[in-house]
Scaffold this motif. Structure first.
Motif, PDB file in Angstrom:
ATOM      1  N   SER A 217       0.772  -1.212  -0.061  1.00 56.07           N
ATOM      2  CA  SER A 217       0.078   0.039   0.026  1.00 56.07           C
ATOM      3  C   SER A 217       0.915   1.330   0.037  1.00 56.07           C
ATOM      4  O   SER A 217       2.215   1.189   0.233  1.00 56.07           O
ATOM      5  CB  SER A 217      -0.952   0.044   1.183  1.00 56.07           C
ATOM      6  OG  SER A 217      -0.143   0.227   2.462  1.00 56.07           O
ATOM      7  N   LEU A 218       0.183   2.388  -0.215  1.00 58.46           N
ATOM      8  CA  LEU A 218       1.009   3.551  -0.292  1.00 58.46           C
ATOM      9  C   LEU A 218       1.688   3.792   1.184  1.00 58.46           C
ATOM     10  O   LEU A 218       2.594   4.451   1.269  1.00 58.46           O
ATOM     11  CB  LEU A 218       0.123   4.880  -0.434  1.00 58.46           C
ATOM     12  CG  LEU A 218      -0.147   5.113  -1.822  1.00 58.46           C
ATOM     13  CD1 LEU A 218      -1.357   6.232  -2.075  1.00 58.46           C
ATOM     14  CD2 LEU A 218       0.963   5.244  -2.688  1.00 58.46           C
ATOM     15  N   GLU A 219       0.769   3.633   2.169  1.00 57.36           N
ATOM     16  CA  GLU A 219       1.307   3.406   3.606  1.00 57.36           C
ATOM     17  C   GLU A 219       2.641   2.705   3.902  1.00 57.36           C
ATOM     18  O   GLU A 219       3.755   3.165   4.507  1.00 57.36           O
ATOM     19  CB  GLU A 219       0.266   3.013   4.340  1.00 57.36           C
ATOM     20  CG  GLU A 219      -0.840   3.972   4.881  1.00 57.36           C
ATOM     21  CD  GLU A 219      -1.951   4.127   3.490  1.00 57.36           C
ATOM     22  OE1 GLU A 219      -1.797   3.153   2.872  1.00 57.36           O
ATOM     23  OE2 GLU A 219      -2.571   5.016   3.334  1.00 57.36           O
ATOM     24  N   GLU A 220       2.816   1.420   3.218  1.00 56.11           N
ATOM     25  CA  GLU A 220       3.928   0.690   3.435  1.00 56.11           C
ATOM     26  C   GLU A 220       5.015   1.191   2.594  1.00 56.11           C
ATOM     27  O   GLU A 220       6.221   1.358   3.054  1.00 56.11           O
ATOM     28  CB  GLU A 220       3.636  -0.752   3.058  1.00 56.11           C
ATOM     29  CG  GLU A 220       2.694  -1.585   3.652  1.00 56.11           C
ATOM     30  CD  GLU A 220       2.119  -2.860   2.866  1.00 56.11           C
ATOM     31  OE1 GLU A 220       2.391  -3.946   3.659  1.00 56.11           O
ATOM     32  OE2 GLU A 220       1.525  -2.961   1.926  1.00 56.11           O
TER      33      GLU A 220
ATOM     34  N   ALA B 215       5.442   4.316   1.898  1.00 49.64           N
ATOM     35  CA  ALA B 215       5.706   5.554   2.572  1.00 49.64           C
ATOM     36  C   ALA B 215       6.835   5.165   3.827  1.00 49.64           C
ATOM     37  O   ALA B 215       7.770   6.150   3.944  1.00 49.64           O
ATOM     38  CB  ALA B 215       4.539   6.245   2.994  1.00 49.64           C
ATOM     39  N   SER B 216       6.507   4.075   4.364  1.00 47.19           N
ATOM     40  CA  SER B 216       7.493   3.710   5.542  1.00 47.19           C
ATOM     41  C   SER B 216       8.695   3.193   4.743  1.00 47.19           C
ATOM     42  O   SER B 216       9.792   3.569   5.614  1.00 47.19           O
ATOM     43  CB  SER B 216       6.865   2.448   6.263  1.00 47.19           C
ATOM     44  OG  SER B 216       7.365   2.007   6.941  1.00 47.19           O
TER      45      SER B 216
ATOM     46  N   SER C 125       5.927  10.552   4.148  1.00 44.86           N
ATOM     47  CA  SER C 125       4.596  10.658   4.264  1.00 44.86           C
ATOM     48  C   SER C 125       3.864  10.072   3.073  1.00 44.86           C
ATOM     49  O   SER C 125       4.477  10.242   2.039  1.00 44.86           O
ATOM     50  CB  SER C 125       3.928  11.932   4.656  1.00 44.86           C
ATOM     51  OG  SER C 125       4.057  12.889   3.540  1.00 44.86           O
ATOM     52  N   THR C 126       2.728   9.670   2.986  1.00 46.94           N
ATOM     53  CA  THR C 126       1.873   9.149   1.862  1.00 46.94           C
ATOM     54  C   THR C 126       1.625  10.455   0.860  1.00 46.94           C
ATOM     55  O   THR C 126       1.751  10.063  -0.346  1.00 46.94           O
ATOM     56  CB  THR C 126       0.674   8.394   2.357  1.00 46.94           C
ATOM     57  OG1 THR C 126      -0.093   9.277   2.951  1.00 46.94           O
ATOM     58  CG2 THR C 126       0.663   7.223   3.074  1.00 46.94           C
ATOM     59  N   ARG C 127       1.347  11.383   1.435  1.00 51.42           N
ATOM     60  CA  ARG C 127       1.010  12.652   0.382  1.00 51.42           C
ATOM     61  C   ARG C 127       2.287  13.060  -0.039  1.00 51.42           C
ATOM     62  O   ARG C 127       2.200  13.195  -1.146  1.00 51.42           O
ATOM     63  CB  ARG C 127       0.532  13.810   1.756  1.00 51.42           C
ATOM     64  CG  ARG C 127       0.060  14.857   0.765  1.00 51.42           C
ATOM     65  CD  ARG C 127      -0.231  16.089   1.654  1.00 51.42           C
ATOM     66  NE  ARG C 127      -0.668  17.318   0.801  1.00 51.42           N
ATOM     67  CZ  ARG C 127      -1.105  18.473   1.616  1.00 51.42           C
ATOM     68  NH1 ARG C 127      -1.256  18.527   2.918  1.00 51.42           N
ATOM     69  NH2 ARG C 127      -1.322  19.421   0.789  1.00 51.42           N
TER      70      ARG C 127
END
Length: 324
Positions: free
Chosen positions: A238-241, A243-244, A249-251
């Protein structure tokens, strides 16, 4: 698949330093990536060799002192063309000719950079083979070695166990191609990035590579995210993964990724998956369901839909065409 190779650079008088250094650095970097160990060694018909640029190599091994196994490589960097034509290297070629012929018969690969192909031509090892060389050598080779099939429009040429390349930097291209034969596209892509070079393929092949394209930016976070996507094509992070992975940040990821690569994260992920699918679909042992799964698609239907955006023919037709 072997994980250890010996790369022996055969040095002749008037050797060009860049012809030697570029390919040597490729195998050095590959060895430090951990995928395989490349032992680099050097030999010559004499202990001391003076390069064309004035650097002296001392206490170099003699050819018979080098331990080579089938699958290893002898690499011959380019030499001064005028010195070769003048016959200044004839005595050295006479000494190494039997060794080269014997090693080729024992399953050792031989690769030349730039004018190094002249050494093999004079030794008779290119007779009947396709080959190339530096543009300054092409006409000379065609006139003096009519048994050769000299190609003038190639970066490098492989004919059986012999590789020849066109010039100094194309020796790097050839070396990266050898790595790809051993490990697939990921290792040479990482080596090329480490050396900050653009890896080109033989100019009869597609010059594009998802493993290298869209990597000319200098955003380290996006580089890490691209590395993660390429190394994990069966996953759908995912975008969250992601981004990590990039410690952002995802944005910011969404904005920075498009700015750096010109593509969205989803577009890039799908392009990576299709690049892998193009290889796997030609494997007779895989069904389309298996290919879709290995490439991280939700279903064959999803695979077909994404495939159709990148290819004119369906994956099923591509699989059948390869089998013919």
């Amino acid at each position: 698949m072997r994980n250890q190779y010996t790369i022996c650079f055969l040095l002749l008088p008037k050797v060009h330093l860049m012809d030697l250094a570029g390919p040597a650095q490729v195998f050095y970097e590959a060895s430090h990536l951990g995928s395989s160990r490349y032992t680099i060694t050097y030999c010559s018909a004499q202990r001391n060799v003076l390069s064309e640029q004035g650097l002296m190599f001392s206490q170099v091994k003699l050819p018979d002192e080098v331990d080579l196994m089938p699958g290893d490589y002898i690499v011959i960097p380019g030499i001064d063309f005028k010195s070769f034509v003048a016959g200044e290297l004839d005595s050295h070629i006479r000494i190494i000719r039997p060794w080269l012929k014997r090693k080729l018969s024992e399953g050792i690969h031989i690769a030349t950079i730039c004018s190094g192909s002249l050494i093999l031509a004079e030794a008779g090892l290119l007779d009947g083979r396709k080959c190339t060389s530096h543009w300054k050598c092409i006409e000379y080779m065609q006139q003096h070695y009519p048994a050769l099939q000299v190609l003038s429009d190639r970066l490098y040429v492989q004919d059986g166990a012999i590789y020849t390349s066109a010039g100094m930097t194309s020796g790097i291209d050839m070396s990266l191609a050898i790595l790809e034969n051993h490990h697939g596209p990921m290792v040479p892509a990482r080596v090329a990035r480490e050396m900050v070079v653009y890896a080109r393929r033989n100019n009869t092949d597609n010059q594009e590579s998802i493993y290298l394209d869209y990597r000319t930016h200098f955003n380290p976070a996006i580089h890490r995210i691209q590395d993660y996507i390429v190394s994990n094509p069966s996953k759908n992070p995912s975008l969250e993964e992601l981004a990590s992975v990039g410690n952002t940040s995802t944005r910011n990821l969404t904005r920075a990724f498009r700015k750096a690569t010109g593509h969205t994260v989803i577009e890039y992920k799908n392009t990576v998956k299709i690049a892998l699918a193009k290889t796997l679909v030609h494997n007779a042992g895989y069904t389309l369901d298996q290919v879709a799964s290995l490439c991280g698609f939700e279903s064959v239907r999803h695979f077909r839909r994404v495939w159709s955006k990148h290819n004119a023919t369906s994956p099923g037709i591509a699989k059948k065409m390869k089998a013919l």
